[in-house]
Each structure stands twice: as C-alpha cells, then as structure tokens.
Design a protein around this motif. Sequence first.
Motif, mmCIF file in Angstrom:
data_model
loop_
_atom_site.group_PDB
_atom_site.id
_atom_site.type_symbol
_atom_site.label_atom_id
_atom_site.label_comp_id
_atom_site.label_asym_id
_atom_site.label_seq_id
_atom_site.Cartn_x
_atom_site.Cartn_y
_atom_site.Cartn_z
ATOM 1 N N VAL A 16 -8.624 -2.223 -11.305
ATOM 2 C CA VAL A 16 -7.369 -2.077 -10.566
ATOM 3 C C VAL A 16 -7.582 -1.006 -9.512
ATOM 4 C CG1 VAL A 16 -4.923 -1.455 -10.703
ATOM 5 C CG2 VAL A 16 -6.010 -2.716 -12.589
ATOM 6 N N ALA A 17 -7.220 -1.330 -8.284
ATOM 7 C CA ALA A 17 -7.338 -0.380 -7.181
ATOM 8 C C ALA A 17 -5.947 -0.062 -6.638
ATOM 9 C CB ALA A 17 -8.198 -0.959 -6.065
ATOM 10 N N LEU A 18 -5.716 1.198 -6.351
ATOM 11 C CA LEU A 18 -4.501 1.632 -5.673
ATOM 12 C C LEU A 18 -4.921 2.076 -4.281
ATOM 13 C CD1 LEU A 18 -1.558 3.700 -6.905
ATOM 14 C CD2 LEU A 18 -2.770 4.458 -4.870
ATOM 15 N N VAL A 19 -4.292 1.506 -3.262
ATOM 16 C CA VAL A 19 -4.647 1.813 -1.878
ATOM 17 C C VAL A 19 -3.437 2.357 -1.159
ATOM 18 C CG1 VAL A 19 -5.545 0.899 0.299
ATOM 19 C CG2 VAL A 19 -6.374 -0.043 -1.870
ATOM 20 N N THR A 20 -3.534 3.607 -0.674
ATOM 21 C CA THR A 20 -2.458 4.163 0.146
ATOM 22 C C THR A 20 -2.715 3.767 1.594
ATOM 23 O OG1 THR A 20 -3.494 6.300 0.675
ATOM 24 C CG2 THR A 20 -2.260 6.133 -1.414
ATOM 25 N N GLY A 21 -1.650 3.760 2.370
ATOM 26 C CA GLY A 21 -1.781 3.333 3.762
ATOM 27 C C GLY A 21 -2.084 1.851 3.862
ATOM 28 N N ALA A 22 -1.687 1.098 2.844
ATOM 29 C CA ALA A 22 -2.041 -0.317 2.752
ATOM 30 C C ALA A 22 -1.254 -1.207 3.705
ATOM 31 C CB ALA A 22 -1.851 -0.815 1.319
ATOM 32 N N SER A 23 -0.329 -0.644 4.448
ATOM 33 C CA SER A 23 0.492 -1.464 5.340
ATOM 34 C C SER A 23 -0.198 -1.766 6.666
ATOM 35 C CB SER A 23 1.838 -0.779 5.607
ATOM 36 O OG SER A 23 1.640 0.461 6.259
ATOM 37 N N SER A 24 -1.315 -1.084 6.968
ATOM 38 C CA SER A 24 -1.980 -1.332 8.254
ATOM 39 C C SER A 24 -3.386 -0.751 8.255
ATOM 40 C CB SER A 24 -1.168 -0.713 9.402
ATOM 41 O OG SER A 24 -1.112 0.696 9.255
ATOM 42 N N GLY A 25 -4.117 -1.073 9.286
ATOM 43 C CA GLY A 25 -5.406 -0.455 9.573
ATOM 44 C C GLY A 25 -6.407 -0.493 8.443
ATOM 45 N N ILE A 26 -7.056 0.660 8.249
ATOM 46 C CA ILE A 26 -8.107 0.775 7.242
ATOM 47 C C ILE A 26 -7.572 0.480 5.850
ATOM 48 C CG2 ILE A 26 -9.687 2.401 6.110
ATOM 49 C CD1 ILE A 26 -10.002 3.747 8.890
ATOM 50 N N GLY A 27 -6.363 0.950 5.545
ATOM 51 C CA GLY A 27 -5.780 0.702 4.232
ATOM 52 C C GLY A 27 -5.619 -0.781 3.952
ATOM 53 N N ARG A 28 -5.101 -1.518 4.935
ATOM 54 C CA ARG A 28 -4.944 -2.971 4.751
ATOM 55 C C ARG A 28 -6.301 -3.633 4.559
ATOM 56 N NH1 ARG A 28 -1.163 -5.970 8.835
ATOM 57 N NH2 ARG A 28 0.395 -5.230 7.367
ATOM 58 N N ALA A 29 -7.274 -3.252 5.371
ATOM 59 C CA ALA A 29 -8.613 -3.840 5.272
ATOM 60 C C ALA A 29 -9.247 -3.527 3.912
ATOM 61 C CB ALA A 29 -9.492 -3.340 6.408
ATOM 62 N N MET A 30 -9.080 -2.300 3.437
ATOM 63 C CA MET A 30 -9.622 -1.932 2.128
ATOM 64 C C MET A 30 -8.963 -2.743 1.021
ATOM 65 S SD MET A 30 -12.067 0.341 2.255
ATOM 66 C CE MET A 30 -12.064 1.021 0.606
ATOM 67 N N ALA A 31 -7.654 -2.906 1.103
ATOM 68 C CA ALA A 31 -6.941 -3.659 0.068
ATOM 69 C C ALA A 31 -7.455 -5.092 -0.014
ATOM 70 C CB ALA A 31 -5.438 -3.640 0.344
ATOM 71 N N ALA A 40 -7.533 -6.185 -8.808
ATOM 72 C CA ALA A 40 -6.096 -6.304 -8.567
ATOM 73 C C ALA A 40 -5.722 -5.059 -7.786
ATOM 74 C CB ALA A 40 -5.343 -6.357 -9.887
ATOM 75 N N VAL A 41 -4.802 -5.189 -6.821
ATOM 76 C CA VAL A 41 -4.547 -4.095 -5.895
ATOM 77 C C VAL A 41 -3.073 -3.700 -5.890
ATOM 78 C CG1 VAL A 41 -4.858 -3.277 -3.534
ATOM 79 C CG2 VAL A 41 -6.425 -4.988 -4.447
ATOM 80 N N VAL A 42 -2.830 -2.395 -6.055
ATOM 81 C CA VAL A 42 -1.501 -1.821 -5.900
ATOM 82 C C VAL A 42 -1.442 -1.272 -4.479
ATOM 83 C CG1 VAL A 42 0.147 -0.091 -6.715
ATOM 84 C CG2 VAL A 42 -1.387 -1.235 -8.345
ATOM 85 N N LEU A 43 -0.530 -1.819 -3.690
ATOM 86 C CA LEU A 43 -0.405 -1.473 -2.277
ATOM 87 C C LEU A 43 0.659 -0.401 -2.105
ATOM 88 C CD1 LEU A 43 -0.204 -5.174 -1.066
ATOM 89 C CD2 LEU A 43 -2.274 -3.752 -1.199
ATOM 90 N N VAL A 44 0.298 0.717 -1.499
ATOM 91 C CA VAL A 44 1.222 1.841 -1.330
ATOM 92 C C VAL A 44 1.343 2.193 0.143
ATOM 93 C CG1 VAL A 44 1.650 4.265 -1.899
ATOM 94 C CG2 VAL A 44 0.621 2.751 -3.605
ATOM 95 N N ALA A 45 2.582 2.273 0.622
ATOM 96 C CA ALA A 45 2.898 2.720 1.980
ATOM 97 C C ALA A 45 4.415 2.819 2.094
ATOM 98 C CB ALA A 45 2.346 1.767 3.038
ATOM 99 N N ARG A 46 4.893 3.346 3.204
ATOM 100 C CA ARG A 46 6.339 3.496 3.399
ATOM 101 C C ARG A 46 7.021 2.174 3.732
ATOM 102 N NH1 ARG A 46 7.433 5.920 8.034
ATOM 103 N NH2 ARG A 46 5.305 5.777 8.701
ATOM 104 N N ARG A 47 6.387 1.342 4.515
ATOM 105 C CA ARG A 47 7.043 0.155 5.081
ATOM 106 C C ARG A 47 6.888 -1.073 4.179
ATOM 107 N NH1 ARG A 47 3.843 1.773 10.139
ATOM 108 N NH2 ARG A 47 2.502 0.209 9.235
ATOM 109 N N ALA A 48 7.967 -1.399 3.476
ATOM 110 C CA ALA A 48 7.942 -2.526 2.541
ATOM 111 C C ALA A 48 7.629 -3.837 3.252
ATOM 112 C CB ALA A 48 9.273 -2.624 1.800
#
Length: 146
Positions: A16-31, A40-48
């Motif tokens: 299980v991976a938790l990725v911050t900044g998952a809403s864009s850029g490097i975070g999205r690419a990493m996720a 399995a990925v837990v996506l964390v960012a401000r913008r739902a």
Amino acid sequence: MMAGSAASLFDLAGKVALVTGASSGIGRAMAVTLAQAGAAVVLVARRADELAVTAADVAAAGGRASALPVDLTDRAALRQAAARAGEPFGAPDIVVNAAGINVRRPMQDVTDDDWDRTLALNLTAPFFLVQALAPAMISRGWGRVI
C-alpha cells in the motif's frame, strides 16, 4: 547484475502506497506508476476533484486507489488523515511526499504567510506524516519513505 524482468524487480503487489500531492504533477505520476507496479494507492491532496481524476488514471492503469482529501498544512487534519490512511487497503508500506509549493517572487516580496505555508507543506507535513505512519512500517519490518 540481477536476474528477472523490470516488472519483477519493481513488483509492489500486496503493498500500500500513500502519495501526497497526488492531484497533479509528480504526485499524480508517482501514484499511477506505483499502481502499475501493483500497489494499492491512497491519494492525498487538497482538491477532491483532481484526486478523482488521479483515481480514474490509476483505475485506467489497472490499479486500485482511494482518495483522501486533506490540507496537509492543517496539523489536526494531517493527523486525522494519517489515522485514516489504512482504512481502504491497510497500513501504508510506502509514503511518497510529493506535495509542495514554491513561492515564485523575489525574496524581498515573500511574506511571512508565504514562508510559513511553504515550511508547513514542504517540511512540517512530511515530517509529521511519516512520524505517524513509520511505526507500522517498523513493526512489519518493511517500509519506504520517498
């Protein structure tokens, strides 16, 4: 040289991976990349709404994702998010700290609020998030912090 395919070298099935900044850029690419490797990925960012886009990207890549909208500069919200991070798939084995901001103005124009928010997101949030999640990694004898 190691034997095996690149896919076997980076097999994250069951992780299980938790990725911050998952809403864009490097975070999205990493996720998406971690999901392609089987995590399995837990996506964390401000913008739902943007997290929903990332979740769709992960699903399109054949992975599983759960969105956890949170403002990581809010320490109480960060702690709640860390406590809830294991709900969808189990405790995170991997934490990717990709959330961050960069104030783009001359140094003399950077305000106290700019500085405080930058430190809160780029330094304080990763520290307290990992502080909350690392004990489970340590008890399992496996974990990665990026």
